[in-house]
Design an enzyme around this catalytic site. Structure first.
Site, PDB file in Angstrom:
ATOM      1  N   ASN A   1       0.820  -1.211   0.000  1.00  0.00           N
ATOM      2  CA  ASN A   1       0.000   0.000   0.000  1.00  0.00           C
ATOM      3  C   ASN A   1       0.853   1.260   0.000  1.00  0.00           C
ATOM      4  O   ASN A   1       1.667   1.470   0.897  1.00  0.00           O
ATOM      5  CB  ASN A   1      -0.924   0.013   1.230  1.00  0.00           C
ATOM      6  N   GLU A   2       0.673   2.077  -1.046  1.00  0.00           N
ATOM      7  CA  GLU A   2       1.320   3.387  -1.168  1.00  0.00           C
ATOM      8  C   GLU A   2       2.833   3.339  -0.910  1.00  0.00           C
ATOM      9  O   GLU A   2       3.350   4.011  -0.010  1.00  0.00           O
ATOM     10  CB  GLU A   2       0.648   4.392  -0.234  1.00  0.00           C
TER      11      GLU A   2
ATOM     12  N   TYR B   1      -5.806  11.950  -3.280  1.00  0.00           N
ATOM     13  CA  TYR B   1      -5.967  12.653  -2.001  1.00  0.00           C
ATOM     14  C   TYR B   1      -5.458  14.092  -2.126  1.00  0.00           C
ATOM     15  O   TYR B   1      -4.328  14.397  -1.764  1.00  0.00           O
ATOM     16  CB  TYR B   1      -5.213  11.925  -0.885  1.00  0.00           C
TER      17      TYR B   1
ATOM     18  N   GLU C   1      -8.122   4.107  -3.911  1.00  0.00           N
ATOM     19  CA  GLU C   1      -8.563   4.954  -2.793  1.00  0.00           C
ATOM     20  C   GLU C   1      -8.779   6.375  -3.299  1.00  0.00           C
ATOM     21  O   GLU C   1      -7.999   6.877  -4.100  1.00  0.00           O
ATOM     22  CB  GLU C   1      -7.505   5.019  -1.683  1.00  0.00           C
TER      23      GLU C   1
ATOM     24  N   TRP D   1     -12.438   5.796  -0.137  1.00  0.00           N
ATOM     25  CA  TRP D   1     -11.961   5.503   1.212  1.00  0.00           C
ATOM     26  C   TRP D   1     -12.782   6.352   2.164  1.00  0.00           C
ATOM     27  O   TRP D   1     -12.702   7.574   2.111  1.00  0.00           O
ATOM     28  CB  TRP D   1     -10.468   5.852   1.320  1.00  0.00           C
TER      29      TRP D   1
END
Length: 253
Positions: free
Chosen positions: A29-30, A111, A151, A193
């Site tokens: 993840n990321e 994001y 996400e 998310w």
């Protein structure tokens, strides 16, 4: 990885690597590797792990779990699309990383509040539009694979937050995805998310959606799902991937 892939589900007695209900494996993840902005170190890790997963489990798809930052391999794209110059120096490279053997579809996150500013402005909405469209275009035209936005969201902790803005963000991402899906394009999917059941709000990091308490957002999500279902029902007539994939499969068979 070996332990997870070979694990036997105690309820179904099916190994994870044989389980048809698992969609795909995410490597990490990321990921970021700030110690090597060239991206070579992370690239080598992705190459090793993607092939290793496939060697144990050739039945499932693999994706990386990237945030989607453009890197040194496409420096002009990085300057144009990345949220900041810092994003170009974290050791990831959306294009190069996804050209690895064993990776089946591209992945990215969205994001704006974490990457641009925690104060909500119109710039956030513009970023959601440009970031989403750029990754769909590049996945389709350069990588030759769909992209899944694993996400995206808006935090209720942001300065100036209101539910109406969050709904606008959701609608913006969904409309771009639907437009791509209608054309059989590279928009493979989008996962906000994050979804919470009522009573678990104590774990909320600011991005949680409790459907029973967010009726308008719930309606937007439900409508998007219904529209996608209709589009996917006629996918074989419009999908740009179908002929190529069918031909490739026939050759393998």
């Amino acid at each position: 990885m070996q332990a997870v892939l070979n694990r036997v589900n105690t309820l179904t007695n099916v190994m994870y690597k044989e389980d048809p209900t698992i969609f795909a494996w995410e490597l990490i993840n990321e990921p970021r590797c700030e110690s090597d902005p060239s991206g070579d170190k992370l690239q080598a890790w992705i190459q090793e792990m993607a092939v290793y997963v496939k060697s144990i489990d050739p039945k499932h798809m693999v994706e990386i779990g990237l945030e989607g930052f453009y890197g040194p391999s496409t420096i002009e794209r990085a300057q144009e699309i990345n949220p900041s110059s810092y994003a170009t120096k974290v050791g990831t490279d959306f294009i190069r990383n996804h050209q690895v053997l064993g990776v089946d579809f591209a992945s990215a996150h969205i994001y704006a509040d974490a990457w641009i500013s925690s104060t909500i402005t119109e710039a956030h909405l513009n970023f959601f539009r440009s970031w989403t469209q750029a990754h769909i275009d590049d996945a389709e035209r350069t990588l030759g694979m769909p992209v899944v936005f694993g996400e995206f969201g808006v935090s209720s902790k942001d300065v100036g937050f209101n539910a109406s803005f969050r709904d606008t963000v959701y609608s913006t991402v969904y409309n771009i995805m639907l437009s791509s899906a209608k054309q059989g394009g590279g928009g493979g999917g989008s996962l906000f998310w994050q979804l919470f059941p009522a009573g678990t709000e104590y774990m909320d990091d600011g991005d949680a959606i409790v459907l029973s308490k967010s009726t308008e957002t719930s309606s937007i999500i439900s409508l998007h799902s219904a529209r996608l279902k209709i589009i996917n029902s006629v996918c074989s007539l419009r999908c740009r991937w179908s002929c190529k994939k069918k031909s490739a499969m026939e050759k393998e068979l």
